[in-house]
Design a protein around this motif. Sequence first.
Motif, PDB file in Angstrom:
ATOM      1  N   ILE A 152      47.366  35.726  81.573  1.00 33.60           N
ATOM      2  CA  ILE A 152      47.923  34.515  80.733  1.00 33.60           C
ATOM      3  C   ILE A 152      47.323  34.272  79.228  1.00 33.60           C
ATOM      4  O   ILE A 152      47.758  34.227  78.322  1.00 33.60           O
ATOM      5  CB  ILE A 152      48.357  33.142  81.514  1.00 33.60           C
ATOM      6  CG1 ILE A 152      49.269  33.598  82.965  1.00 33.60           C
ATOM      7  CG2 ILE A 152      49.218  31.735  80.533  1.00 33.60           C
ATOM      8  CD1 ILE A 152      50.384  34.359  82.006  1.00 33.60           C
TER       9      ILE A 152
ATOM     10  N   VAL B 273      48.193  37.309  77.429  1.00 28.54           N
ATOM     11  CA  VAL B 273      49.047  36.743  76.386  1.00 28.54           C
ATOM     12  C   VAL B 273      49.074  35.993  75.232  1.00 28.54           C
ATOM     13  O   VAL B 273      50.098  36.628  74.651  1.00 28.54           O
ATOM     14  CB  VAL B 273      50.268  36.079  77.404  1.00 28.54           C
ATOM     15  CG1 VAL B 273      51.569  36.169  76.274  1.00 28.54           C
ATOM     16  CG2 VAL B 273      50.250  37.888  78.985  1.00 28.54           C
TER      17      VAL B 273
ATOM     18  N   GLU C  67      50.370  35.372  71.632  1.00 27.57           N
ATOM     19  CA  GLU C  67      51.143  34.054  71.321  1.00 27.57           C
ATOM     20  C   GLU C  67      50.968  33.737  69.913  1.00 27.57           C
ATOM     21  O   GLU C  67      51.363  33.299  68.706  1.00 27.57           O
ATOM     22  CB  GLU C  67      51.274  33.218  71.854  1.00 27.57           C
ATOM     23  CG  GLU C  67      52.339  33.387  73.657  1.00 27.57           C
ATOM     24  CD  GLU C  67      52.176  31.950  74.868  1.00 27.57           C
ATOM     25  OE1 GLU C  67      51.730  31.035  74.072  1.00 27.57           O
ATOM     26  OE2 GLU C  67      52.901  32.568  75.608  1.00 27.57           O
TER      27      GLU C  67
ATOM     28  N   LYS D 276      57.065  33.126  72.474  1.00 27.47           N
ATOM     29  CA  LYS D 276      56.356  33.036  73.754  1.00 27.47           C
ATOM     30  C   LYS D 276      57.120  34.975  74.959  1.00 27.47           C
ATOM     31  O   LYS D 276      56.394  35.587  74.954  1.00 27.47           O
ATOM     32  CB  LYS D 276      57.268  32.134  74.865  1.00 27.47           C
ATOM     33  CG  LYS D 276      55.745  30.679  74.789  1.00 27.47           C
ATOM     34  CD  LYS D 276      56.223  29.937  75.669  1.00 27.47           C
ATOM     35  CE  LYS D 276      55.800  28.663  74.862  1.00 27.47           C
ATOM     36  NZ  LYS D 276      54.107  28.845  74.768  1.00 27.47           N
TER      37      LYS D 276
ATOM     38  N   HIS E 170      55.016  38.165  75.603  1.00 27.81           N
ATOM     39  CA  HIS E 170      55.001  39.067  77.183  1.00 27.81           C
ATOM     40  C   HIS E 170      55.564  40.628  76.768  1.00 27.81           C
ATOM     41  O   HIS E 170      55.041  41.306  77.401  1.00 27.81           O
ATOM     42  CB  HIS E 170      56.242  38.601  77.729  1.00 27.81           C
ATOM     43  CG  HIS E 170      55.279  37.072  79.282  1.00 27.81           C
ATOM     44  ND1 HIS E 170      54.569  37.286  79.667  1.00 27.81           N
ATOM     45  CD2 HIS E 170      55.209  35.873  78.330  1.00 27.81           C
ATOM     46  CE1 HIS E 170      54.249  35.914  80.389  1.00 27.81           C
ATOM     47  NE2 HIS E 170      54.662  35.516  79.031  1.00 27.81           N
ATOM     48  N   ASP E 171      56.392  41.184  76.180  1.00 25.96           N
ATOM     49  CA  ASP E 171      57.200  42.165  75.354  1.00 25.96           C
ATOM     50  C   ASP E 171      55.780  43.369  75.109  1.00 25.96           C
ATOM     51  O   ASP E 171      55.655  44.261  75.566  1.00 25.96           O
ATOM     52  CB  ASP E 171      57.774  42.116  74.242  1.00 25.96           C
ATOM     53  CG  ASP E 171      59.335  42.009  75.455  1.00 25.96           C
ATOM     54  OD1 ASP E 171      59.356  41.471  76.433  1.00 25.96           O
ATOM     55  OD2 ASP E 171      60.198  41.374  74.114  1.00 25.96           O
TER      56      ASP E 171
END
Length: 208
Positions: free
Chosen positions: A136, A139, A143, A163, A167-168
């Motif tokens: 996280i 990621v 972001e 967000k 993640h993509d």
Amino acid sequence: MRRREVQASVKDELLIKKRRNQMIKGAVSLFKEKGFHRTTTREIAKASGFSIGTLYEYIRTKEDVLYLVIDRIYDEVKERLERDLSGKKGTLESLKLGIANYFKVVDEMQDEVLVMYQEAKSLSKDALPYVLNKEIAMVAMFENLIRDCNDNGEIHLTEEQIKMLAHDIFVQGQMWGFRRWALRNLFSIEEYIEVQTSLLVKGLINNS
């Protein structure tokens, strides 16, 4: 997030780093071939080039090795993003560079990434959240990159879209590791980066 401390009885930080790098390399090879549970600490020591006694000077449990693997991946991604993007924040070029750097880390550490996901299930219920939280945190780096572009007016996304895009990017990087048996027949890592980045940026421009 706070790093989980892996205890060592040795005090020399440079030696600890050297030995643990050897340990990660040996353990990852064994975990990939045999799996976490079927690999013994004695085998890890042998693959690392030192005795079982020496091994326990640098870790306490076999589970510690998985922590070291995920920490190494996280630290490498973080270091590259901070090093290469310091003067380019808030631009689409910074986002492209961030994507390229991350994909290259995955390419260089394919075995580590694969082992991390294959063997995360082997961690205890208390230990697994640490690994998931590290993911996280990675990621969140993307972001922040995307949000800087948004704040700078380069793109126009909602917070939910920011967000999702982060993640993509993260998953597309992983895909190079998980699907390399098929993707390598189609692309080099440079071509993969170019195609994926083009698709992402095209979507951002169209959305704006």
